[in-house]
Scaffold this motif. Sequence first.
Motif, mmCIF file in Angstrom:
data_model
loop_
_atom_site.group_PDB
_atom_site.id
_atom_site.type_symbol
_atom_site.label_atom_id
_atom_site.label_comp_id
_atom_site.label_asym_id
_atom_site.label_seq_id
_atom_site.Cartn_x
_atom_site.Cartn_y
_atom_site.Cartn_z
ATOM 1 N N GLY A 100 54.245 44.158 86.067
ATOM 2 C CA GLY A 100 53.797 45.421 85.471
ATOM 3 C C GLY A 100 52.289 45.597 85.536
ATOM 4 O O GLY A 100 51.794 46.728 85.651
ATOM 5 N N THR A 151 51.166 53.266 73.986
ATOM 6 C CA THR A 151 52.469 52.640 73.776
ATOM 7 C C THR A 151 53.049 53.068 72.431
ATOM 8 O O THR A 151 52.319 53.513 71.536
ATOM 9 C CB THR A 151 52.408 51.096 73.909
ATOM 10 O OG1 THR A 151 53.748 50.578 73.947
ATOM 11 C CG2 THR A 151 51.659 50.446 72.747
ATOM 12 N N ALA A 159 56.778 45.736 77.034
ATOM 13 C CA ALA A 159 55.701 46.707 77.281
ATOM 14 C C ALA A 159 54.341 46.109 76.894
ATOM 15 O O ALA A 159 53.365 46.215 77.645
ATOM 16 C CB ALA A 159 55.966 47.988 76.496
ATOM 17 N N VAL A 206 53.416 53.153 78.505
ATOM 18 C CA VAL A 206 54.438 52.127 78.759
ATOM 19 C C VAL A 206 55.147 51.807 77.443
ATOM 20 O O VAL A 206 54.502 51.625 76.411
ATOM 21 C CB VAL A 206 53.861 50.858 79.438
ATOM 22 C CG1 VAL A 206 52.791 50.178 78.615
ATOM 23 C CG2 VAL A 206 54.983 49.876 79.784
ATOM 24 N N TYR A 262 56.066 54.648 82.102
ATOM 25 C CA TYR A 262 56.764 53.441 82.550
ATOM 26 C C TYR A 262 57.577 52.820 81.417
ATOM 27 O O TYR A 262 57.198 52.897 80.245
ATOM 28 C CB TYR A 262 55.766 52.385 83.037
ATOM 29 C CG TYR A 262 54.895 52.823 84.189
ATOM 30 C CD1 TYR A 262 55.451 53.197 85.408
ATOM 31 C CD2 TYR A 262 53.500 52.859 84.058
ATOM 32 C CE1 TYR A 262 54.645 53.592 86.478
ATOM 33 C CE2 TYR A 262 52.687 53.259 85.117
ATOM 34 C CZ TYR A 262 53.274 53.622 86.317
ATOM 35 O OH TYR A 262 52.470 54.015 87.365
#
Length: 343
Positions: free
Chosen positions: A147, A159, A174, A237, A270
């Motif tokens: 990632g 996030t 994440a 993410v 993502y």
Amino acid sequence: MTGPDSLSPVWWADGRLMLLDQTLLPTQEVVRAHERWEDVADAIRTLVVRGAPAIGVAAAFGVALAAGQSRATTFDGLLADLETAIKGLAATRPTAVNLFWALDRMKRVLLDARDLPLDRVGPRLLAEAQAIRDADIAANRAMGAHGAGLVPANARILTHCNAGALATAGYGTALGVIRAAHAQGKVALVWVDETRPVMQGSRLTAWECVREGIPHRLISDVAAASLMARGQVDLVVTGADRIAANGDTANKIGTYSLAVLARHHGVPFYVAAPFSTIDPALPSGAGIPIEERDGAEVRRVGATQTAPSESPVYNPAFDVTPADLIAAIVTERGVFRPPYRFG
Ligand code: MRU
């Protein structure tokens, strides 16, 4: 503190399952020892342990505890006791598939142990739970390495919820990607959504960022749109609780709105999750069961009541982000791009 690894919320010590009580963070760091599978089930239900992979790991150890609790003198007696425990552990939370994945794996190991001497079955189950835990940490580290390649220099990353070490056996999904990118010097700032109503972002993700020295700034969930509009978010993410075969992804309530916002503002969105979060039996996200939690969580902020006790509440704990809003799904086996095929 927190386990034999650098930061872990779940580990085995002296025949007991140790859980860092996440309901008390960030103000108190209390570790609770669990000796009965029923107490592990309670800990999952009440969010003492939470986050999809951590729930799966805790449940696997719950099955090992159940083997120790059983007074059965035959394999079939033990099987009956453990089936009761597996059913009880499975009934705690419906959305994160890691829970059912881990319980299925424990059940298979149990059935394969039919011909072992009865006193060898418990140790075999414990070894499997340990293997699930170890594999989760390894998967998260691999995910972090994959990632981090998606993160540009000087990235400002948003996030949601907590998909960090606390949500896994260690390192995080994440937040593992963010950790790895931070170690490479690429993270300028992490925008941490506070994540109403249970505040996993402000209570847990911010706590992990403080511990790790990751530059971060806490925001209320409603601030994300204006940050994106002003060009202050380079990527989003999040973790996942269950990913359908087509890539539709269930995660903490509020994730879907972030994905819509990200698409509108041209920001890549993502998801990072291990293969144990993928549910190949579900063709799309429409079949993902969404947990509804007690309305009291929404009627208060922390211990302070913020709404009339009489007000009815709708409190879904998760939502589903359609696959076409997800730029990539990062797993331990690499980065998947749409159209998603995980085979
Ligand atoms: O209700 P929670 O705190 O268990 O929800 C957790 C999440 O939604 C996480 O993002 C998800 O489980 C991924 S954790 C690596």
